[in-house]
Design a protein around this motif. Structure first.
Motif, PDB file in Angstrom:
ATOM      1  N   LEU A   1     -39.543 -41.740 -65.711  1.00  0.00           N
ATOM      2  CA  LEU A   1     -38.560 -40.668 -65.563  1.00  0.00           C
ATOM      3  C   LEU A   1     -38.882 -39.797 -64.354  1.00  0.00           C
ATOM      4  CD1 LEU A   1     -36.141 -39.035 -66.499  1.00  0.00           C
ATOM      5  CD2 LEU A   1     -37.627 -37.883 -68.155  1.00  0.00           C
ATOM      6  N   LEU A   2     -40.126 -39.363 -64.240  1.00  0.00           N
ATOM      7  CA  LEU A   2     -40.497 -38.513 -63.109  1.00  0.00           C
ATOM      8  C   LEU A   2     -40.355 -39.256 -61.780  1.00  0.00           C
ATOM      9  CD1 LEU A   2     -43.637 -36.673 -64.539  1.00  0.00           C
ATOM     10  CD2 LEU A   2     -41.311 -35.785 -64.298  1.00  0.00           C
ATOM     11  N   ALA A   3     -40.775 -40.515 -61.762  1.00  0.00           N
ATOM     12  CA  ALA A   3     -40.720 -41.292 -60.520  1.00  0.00           C
ATOM     13  C   ALA A   3     -39.284 -41.498 -60.047  1.00  0.00           C
ATOM     14  CB  ALA A   3     -41.414 -42.640 -60.717  1.00  0.00           C
ATOM     15  N   THR A   4     -38.392 -41.830 -60.972  1.00  0.00           N
ATOM     16  CA  THR A   4     -36.999 -42.094 -60.570  1.00  0.00           C
ATOM     17  C   THR A   4     -36.265 -40.813 -60.181  1.00  0.00           C
ATOM     18  OG1 THR A   4     -36.343 -42.065 -62.921  1.00  0.00           O
ATOM     19  CG2 THR A   4     -36.783 -44.210 -61.915  1.00  0.00           C
ATOM     20  N   VAL A   5     -36.565 -39.715 -60.875  1.00  0.00           N
ATOM     21  CA  VAL A   5     -35.913 -38.447 -60.533  1.00  0.00           C
ATOM     22  C   VAL A   5     -36.339 -37.980 -59.145  1.00  0.00           C
ATOM     23  CG1 VAL A   5     -35.854 -35.982 -61.078  1.00  0.00           C
ATOM     24  CG2 VAL A   5     -35.481 -37.657 -62.879  1.00  0.00           C
ATOM     25  N   PHE A   6     -37.630 -37.982 -58.885  1.00  0.00           N
ATOM     26  CA  PHE A   6     -38.115 -37.463 -57.611  1.00  0.00           C
ATOM     27  C   PHE A   6     -37.837 -38.421 -56.448  1.00  0.00           C
ATOM     28  CE2 PHE A   6     -40.983 -34.974 -60.512  1.00  0.00           C
ATOM     29  CZ  PHE A   6     -40.337 -33.766 -60.288  1.00  0.00           C
ATOM     30  N   ALA A   7     -37.575 -39.698 -56.751  1.00  0.00           N
ATOM     31  CA  ALA A   7     -37.190 -40.640 -55.700  1.00  0.00           C
ATOM     32  C   ALA A   7     -35.684 -40.640 -55.471  1.00  0.00           C
ATOM     33  CB  ALA A   7     -37.656 -42.049 -56.066  1.00  0.00           C
ATOM     34  N   GLY A   8     -34.949 -39.935 -56.330  1.00  0.00           N
ATOM     35  CA  GLY A   8     -33.501 -39.848 -56.168  1.00  0.00           C
ATOM     36  C   GLY A   8     -32.748 -41.067 -56.629  1.00  0.00           C
ATOM     37  N   VAL A   9     -33.323 -41.834 -57.559  1.00  0.00           N
ATOM     38  CA  VAL A   9     -32.662 -43.054 -58.026  1.00  0.00           C
ATOM     39  C   VAL A   9     -32.430 -43.031 -59.533  1.00  0.00           C
ATOM     40  CG1 VAL A   9     -33.474 -44.511 -56.139  1.00  0.00           C
ATOM     41  CG2 VAL A   9     -34.902 -44.230 -58.172  1.00  0.00           C
ATOM     42  N   ALA A  10     -32.526 -41.862 -60.148  1.00  0.00           N
ATOM     43  CA  ALA A  10     -32.232 -41.746 -61.575  1.00  0.00           C
ATOM     44  C   ALA A  10     -30.731 -41.884 -61.794  1.00  0.00           C
ATOM     45  CB  ALA A  10     -32.730 -40.405 -62.104  1.00  0.00           C
ATOM     46  N   ALA A  11     -30.329 -42.012 -63.056  1.00  0.00           N
ATOM     47  CA  ALA A  11     -28.905 -42.093 -63.380  1.00  0.00           C
ATOM     48  C   ALA A  11     -28.194 -40.823 -62.892  1.00  0.00           C
ATOM     49  CB  ALA A  11     -28.718 -42.261 -64.885  1.00  0.00           C
ATOM     50  N   ASP A  12     -26.879 -40.928 -62.678  1.00  0.00           N
ATOM     51  CA  ASP A  12     -26.122 -39.817 -62.098  1.00  0.00           C
ATOM     52  C   ASP A  12     -26.171 -38.545 -62.936  1.00  0.00           C
ATOM     53  OD1 ASP A  12     -25.417 -41.416 -59.983  1.00  0.00           O
ATOM     54  OD2 ASP A  12     -23.505 -42.039 -60.856  1.00  0.00           O
ATOM     55  N   ASP A  13     -26.344 -38.678 -64.250  1.00  0.00           N
ATOM     56  CA  ASP A  13     -26.366 -37.484 -65.098  1.00  0.00           C
ATOM     57  C   ASP A  13     -27.782 -37.043 -65.460  1.00  0.00           C
ATOM     58  OD1 ASP A  13     -27.019 -39.535 -66.796  1.00  0.00           O
ATOM     59  OD2 ASP A  13     -25.365 -39.217 -68.195  1.00  0.00           O
ATOM     60  N   VAL A  14     -28.759 -37.545 -64.726  1.00  0.00           N
ATOM     61  CA  VAL A  14     -30.160 -37.177 -64.951  1.00  0.00           C
ATOM     62  C   VAL A  14     -30.657 -36.363 -63.758  1.00  0.00           C
ATOM     63  CG1 VAL A  14     -32.513 -38.050 -65.222  1.00  0.00           C
ATOM     64  CG2 VAL A  14     -30.620 -39.186 -66.386  1.00  0.00           C
ATOM     65  N   THR A  15     -31.193 -35.202 -64.027  1.00  0.00           N
ATOM     66  CA  THR A  15     -31.660 -34.289 -62.987  1.00  0.00           C
ATOM     67  C   THR A  15     -33.118 -33.912 -63.214  1.00  0.00           C
ATOM     68  OG1 THR A  15     -31.028 -32.304 -64.218  1.00  0.00           O
ATOM     69  CG2 THR A  15     -29.324 -33.328 -62.830  1.00  0.00           C
ATOM     70  N   VAL A  16     -33.642 -33.084 -62.323  1.00  0.00           N
ATOM     71  CA  VAL A  16     -34.994 -32.559 -62.496  1.00  0.00           C
ATOM     72  C   VAL A  16     -35.086 -31.789 -63.804  1.00  0.00           C
ATOM     73  CG1 VAL A  16     -36.719 -30.973 -61.570  1.00  0.00           C
ATOM     74  CG2 VAL A  16     -35.461 -32.469 -60.016  1.00  0.00           C
ATOM     75  N   ALA A  17     -34.018 -31.058 -64.146  1.00  0.00           N
ATOM     76  CA  ALA A  17     -34.007 -30.303 -65.398  1.00  0.00           C
ATOM     77  C   ALA A  17     -34.126 -31.235 -66.599  1.00  0.00           C
ATOM     78  CB  ALA A  17     -32.720 -29.479 -65.503  1.00  0.00           C
ATOM     79  N   THR A  18     -33.495 -32.417 -66.526  1.00  0.00           N
ATOM     80  CA  THR A  18     -33.599 -33.415 -67.600  1.00  0.00           C
ATOM     81  C   THR A  18     -35.052 -33.845 -67.769  1.00  0.00           C
ATOM     82  OG1 THR A  18     -31.427 -34.250 -66.909  1.00  0.00           O
ATOM     83  CG2 THR A  18     -32.661 -35.580 -68.501  1.00  0.00           C
ATOM     84  N   ALA A  19     -35.698 -34.120 -66.643  1.00  0.00           N
ATOM     85  CA  ALA A  19     -37.091 -34.571 -66.682  1.00  0.00           C
ATOM     86  C   ALA A  19     -38.010 -33.479 -67.227  1.00  0.00           C
ATOM     87  CB  ALA A  19     -37.536 -34.990 -65.283  1.00  0.00           C
ATOM     88  N   LEU A  20     -37.810 -32.251 -66.787  1.00  0.00           N
ATOM     89  CA  LEU A  20     -38.658 -31.158 -67.261  1.00  0.00           C
ATOM     90  C   LEU A  20     -38.451 -30.905 -68.750  1.00  0.00           C
ATOM     91  CD1 LEU A  20     -38.340 -28.640 -64.281  1.00  0.00           C
ATOM     92  CD2 LEU A  20     -40.244 -30.179 -64.806  1.00  0.00           C
ATOM     93  N   ALA A  21     -37.211 -31.051 -69.212  1.00  0.00           N
ATOM     94  CA  ALA A  21     -36.942 -30.883 -70.641  1.00  0.00           C
ATOM     95  C   ALA A  21     -37.633 -31.978 -71.443  1.00  0.00           C
ATOM     96  CB  ALA A  21     -35.439 -30.908 -70.899  1.00  0.00           C
ATOM     97  N   TYR A  22     -37.634 -33.207 -70.901  1.00  0.00           N
ATOM     98  CA  TYR A  22     -38.301 -34.311 -71.616  1.00  0.00           C
ATOM     99  C   TYR A  22     -39.799 -34.053 -71.739  1.00  0.00           C
ATOM    100  CZ  TYR A  22     -39.782 -38.893 -73.115  1.00  0.00           C
ATOM    101  OH  TYR A  22     -40.340 -39.910 -73.849  1.00  0.00           O
TER     102      TYR A  22
END
Length: 299
Positions: free
Chosen positions: A264-285
């Protein structure tokens, strides 16, 4: 993963060695750590799918005996493992892993799309695809402008190093009580020997309210990352939290839990996460880690 996510990474096996730098590359993290990870992935695939008992160990032993006091190639290793396990497609499937740079990202996305992190889609049709994983958009742009070399011929994909397609021994674990559509898709992936195209030909209906969650790359045995839409991340967060608090049966290992955080962290910070997944999503997880005492997860 860290080194292999750059455009400047190199394949496990070089087609030629023309400089001292090439020689040094033969003894770096890619050669040793990635090599070990890929062999571990193959071992897991053989153990789960071969009809031959103890196939991996027996085939590896035979390979060492056959090539004692001589020079052997990666192709001979895959051929021996394929023959000994009765998985005849293995040697051909491993060409990409041996001769292409980088590693894949497996994506689960809604066919219908979901772009609002504040109100993510929770039901619809899921599709499965793969793409090469990069640490940044810059690395992707460099690879996209680099043509595939002769050594990569036959590895699949397009004409540049950003479009490589791997054979991935992909499977996923559905939640207990998941619908026949979800469990059927999991079985179909295994029956079809995983994912070997840019996008899986099949799709399947999924409803987070009734199907719960799914976890790909069980026990993190595969050398690839996974990206999920927000609804699945939220469902996995609820599952992991329940397991750690003892209110749900323990189905996900500590390796699974660590893999979920890392991917999750790797895909978010690389900008390749799903369109509805953000940094806030990762931090909440990451809230789940407050209940997790595993060193593997925290590391």
């Amino acid at each position: 993963f860290s080194t292999d996510g750059y455009a400047a990474t190199h394949p496990l096996v070089r087609a030629d060695v023309q400089s001292s730098a090439n020689i040094e590359e033969m003894f770096d993290d890619i050669s040793y750590h990635k090599g070990a990870s890929v062999i571990a992935m193959v071992r897991s695939h053989i153990e789960q799918n071969s009809p031959v008992p103890n196939a991996f160990s027996a085939a590896l032993s035979q390979y060492l005996q056959d090539n004692a006091y001589s020079v052997a190639t990666a192709e001979q290793l895959w051929a021996s493992l394929g023959k000994g396990s009765n998985l005849t497609a293995l040697a051909g499937n491993m060409v990409t892993w041996t001769h292409a740079p980088g590693y894949p990202l497996v994506r689960f996305d809604w066919v219908e799309g979901s772009t609002d992190p504040a109100a993510p889609r929770t039901s619809g049709t899921l599709k499965v695809s793969q793409q090469r994983m990069f640490r940044s958009a810059y690395s992707r742009s460099i690879a996209a402008s680099t043509p595939l070399e002769t050594a990569y011929t036959g590895t699949g994909g397009g004409s540049n190093q950003a479009e490589i397609v791997w054979w991935i021994p992909l499977g996923f674990l559905p939640a207990p009580g998941a619908s026949a559509a979800v469990t059927g898709a999991a079985l179909e992936l295994v029956a079809n020997d995983g994912l070997s195209t840019a996008e899986w030909a099949s799709t399947f209906a999924f409803n987070a309210a009734t199907d719960g969650w799914l976890k790909a790359n069980v026990n993190q045995t595969g050398y690839y990352r996974v990206a999920y839409p927000a609804a699945l991340i939220n469902a996995l967060q609820a599952e992991v939290t329940g397991e750690l608090l003892g209110t749900r049966a323990a189905l996900l290992s500590e390796t699974d839990r660590a893999g979920l955080v890392d991917d999750l962290l790797a895909t978010v910070f690389a900008g390749v996460a799903a369109d509805d997944v953000t940094v806030a999503t990762a931090l909440a997880y990451l809230n789940v880690t407050r209940y997790d005492l595993s060193f593997t997860v925290w590391r």
